[in-house]
Scaffold this active site. Structure first.
Site, PDB file in Angstrom:
ATOM      1  N   ASN A  45       7.523   6.867   3.041  1.00  0.00           N
ATOM      2  CA  ASN A  45       7.004   8.548   2.872  1.00  0.00           C
ATOM      3  C   ASN A  45       8.789   9.123   3.117  1.00  0.00           C
ATOM      4  O   ASN A  45       9.407   8.976   3.600  1.00  0.00           O
ATOM      5  CB  ASN A  45       6.011   9.132   3.960  1.00  0.00           C
ATOM      6  N   GLU A  47       8.784  13.404   3.360  1.00  0.00           N
ATOM      7  CA  GLU A  47       8.299  14.257   3.418  1.00  0.00           C
ATOM      8  C   GLU A  47       9.288  15.636   2.280  1.00  0.00           C
ATOM      9  O   GLU A  47      10.225  15.125   2.110  1.00  0.00           O
ATOM     10  CB  GLU A  47       7.925  14.333   4.655  1.00  0.00           C
ATOM     11  N   CYS A  56       3.832   9.132  -0.142  1.00  0.00           N
ATOM     12  CA  CYS A  56       3.699   8.753   0.570  1.00  0.00           C
ATOM     13  C   CYS A  56       4.060   7.082   0.227  1.00  0.00           C
ATOM     14  O   CYS A  56       4.493   7.349  -0.917  1.00  0.00           O
ATOM     15  CB  CYS A  56       2.128   7.922   0.302  1.00  0.00           C
ATOM     16  N   GLU A  58       3.574   3.661   0.407  1.00  0.00           N
ATOM     17  CA  GLU A  58       2.699   2.976  -0.469  1.00  0.00           C
ATOM     18  C   GLU A  58       3.288   3.263  -2.661  1.00  0.00           C
ATOM     19  O   GLU A  58       3.486   2.828  -3.610  1.00  0.00           O
ATOM     20  CB  GLU A  58       0.825   3.330  -0.746  1.00  0.00           C
ATOM     21  N   CYS A  87      -3.988   6.208   2.105  1.00  0.00           N
ATOM     22  CA  CYS A  87      -5.217   7.277   1.298  1.00  0.00           C
ATOM     23  C   CYS A  87      -5.638   7.363   0.743  1.00  0.00           C
ATOM     24  O   CYS A  87      -5.664   6.875  -0.771  1.00  0.00           O
ATOM     25  CB  CYS A  87      -4.258   8.424   2.006  1.00  0.00           C
ATOM     26  N   CYS A  90      -3.025   7.192  -3.107  1.00  0.00           N
ATOM     27  CA  CYS A  90      -2.711   6.127  -3.308  1.00  0.00           C
ATOM     28  C   CYS A  90      -3.299   4.706  -3.418  1.00  0.00           C
ATOM     29  O   CYS A  90      -3.743   4.128  -4.206  1.00  0.00           O
ATOM     30  CB  CYS A  90      -2.030   5.979  -1.785  1.00  0.00           C
TER      31      CYS A  90
HETATM   32  N1  THU Z   1       1.642   8.558   4.819  1.00  0.00           N
HETATM   33  C1  THU Z   1       1.485   7.079   3.916  1.00  0.00           C
HETATM   34  O1  THU Z   1       2.812   7.818   4.038  1.00  0.00           O
HETATM   35  N2  THU Z   1       1.261   6.824   4.009  1.00  0.00           N
HETATM   36  C2  THU Z   1      -0.539   6.275   4.260  1.00  0.00           C
HETATM   37  O2  THU Z   1      -0.897   5.731   3.732  1.00  0.00           O
HETATM   38  C3  THU Z   1      -1.116   7.567   5.342  1.00  0.00           C
HETATM   39  C4  THU Z   1       0.010   8.619   5.149  1.00  0.00           C
HETATM   40  C5  THU Z   1       2.437  10.098   5.625  1.00  0.00           C
HETATM   41  C6  THU Z   1       2.401  10.869   4.536  1.00  0.00           C
HETATM   42  C7  THU Z   1       3.108  11.939   5.459  1.00  0.00           C
HETATM   43  O3  THU Z   1       4.195  12.071   5.526  1.00  0.00           O
HETATM   44  C8  THU Z   1       3.118  11.177   6.563  1.00  0.00           C
HETATM   45  O4  THU Z   1       2.244  10.243   6.773  1.00  0.00           O
HETATM   46  C9  THU Z   1       1.627  11.839   7.242  1.00  0.00           C
HETATM   47  O5  THU Z   1       0.413  12.157   6.886  1.00  0.00           O
END
Ligand code: THU
Length: 131
Positions: A45, A47, A56, A58, A87, A90
């Site tokens: 991920n 941010e 994310c 994925e 999520c 994704c």
């Molecule tokens: N996140 C992912 O990378 N994949 C997921 O399946 C769930 C959420 C990340 C997004 C964000 O950077 C952090 O997790 C918290 O939501």
């Protein structure tokens, strides 16, 4: 997928999780996607200070795979502490390429596989564009 490939996929997801850029949530996620030629594509991920721009793990992995010219996939492993399921956004992106993809959910704290599911189970009746 062999047992060795599954273990490699899990280890790849755990390793790339360490590259996550998650200074806001501090929630690190790694994803590793095995293609039909045996190659693994990875994502973490990423941010952003403008939170909604976060991408994310994925979707980073699928973007890397498509950019490498691969569109047929065997499985995805997702590692987080605790283990998470992808999520909704994704799920739709993964289902575009692999509607029946096996999905391995990995607990990064114990480095263990905690649940095995599929995209079909995670996203029944996905949106499909028909013109
Ligand atoms: N996140 C992912 O990378 N994949 C997921 O399946 C769930 C959420 C990340 C997004 C964000 O950077 C952090 O997790 C918290 O939501």
């Amino acid at each position: 997928m062999t047992v060795a490939q599954q273990q490699q996929l899990i280890e790849a997801a755990l390793a790339v999780r360490q590259q996550a850029h998650a200074p806001y949530s501090k929630f690190l996620v790694g994803a590793a996607l095995l293609d039909d030629q045996g190659a693994i594509h990875i994502g973490c991920n990423v941010e952003n200070a403008s939170y909604g721009l976060t991408i994310c793990a994925e979707r980073v992995a699928i973007g890397a795979a498509v950019a490498a010219g691969r569109r047929r996939f065997v499985a995805i492993a997702i590692a987080a502490d605790p283990a998470v399921s992808p999520c909704g956004a994704c799920r739709q992106v993964l289902a575009e390429f692999a509607p029946n993809l096996p999905v391995l959910l990995v607990d990064a704290n114990t480095s263990s596989l905690v649940k095995e599911t599929t995209m079909a189970e995670l996203l029944p009746l996905r949106f499909e564009f028909r013109s």
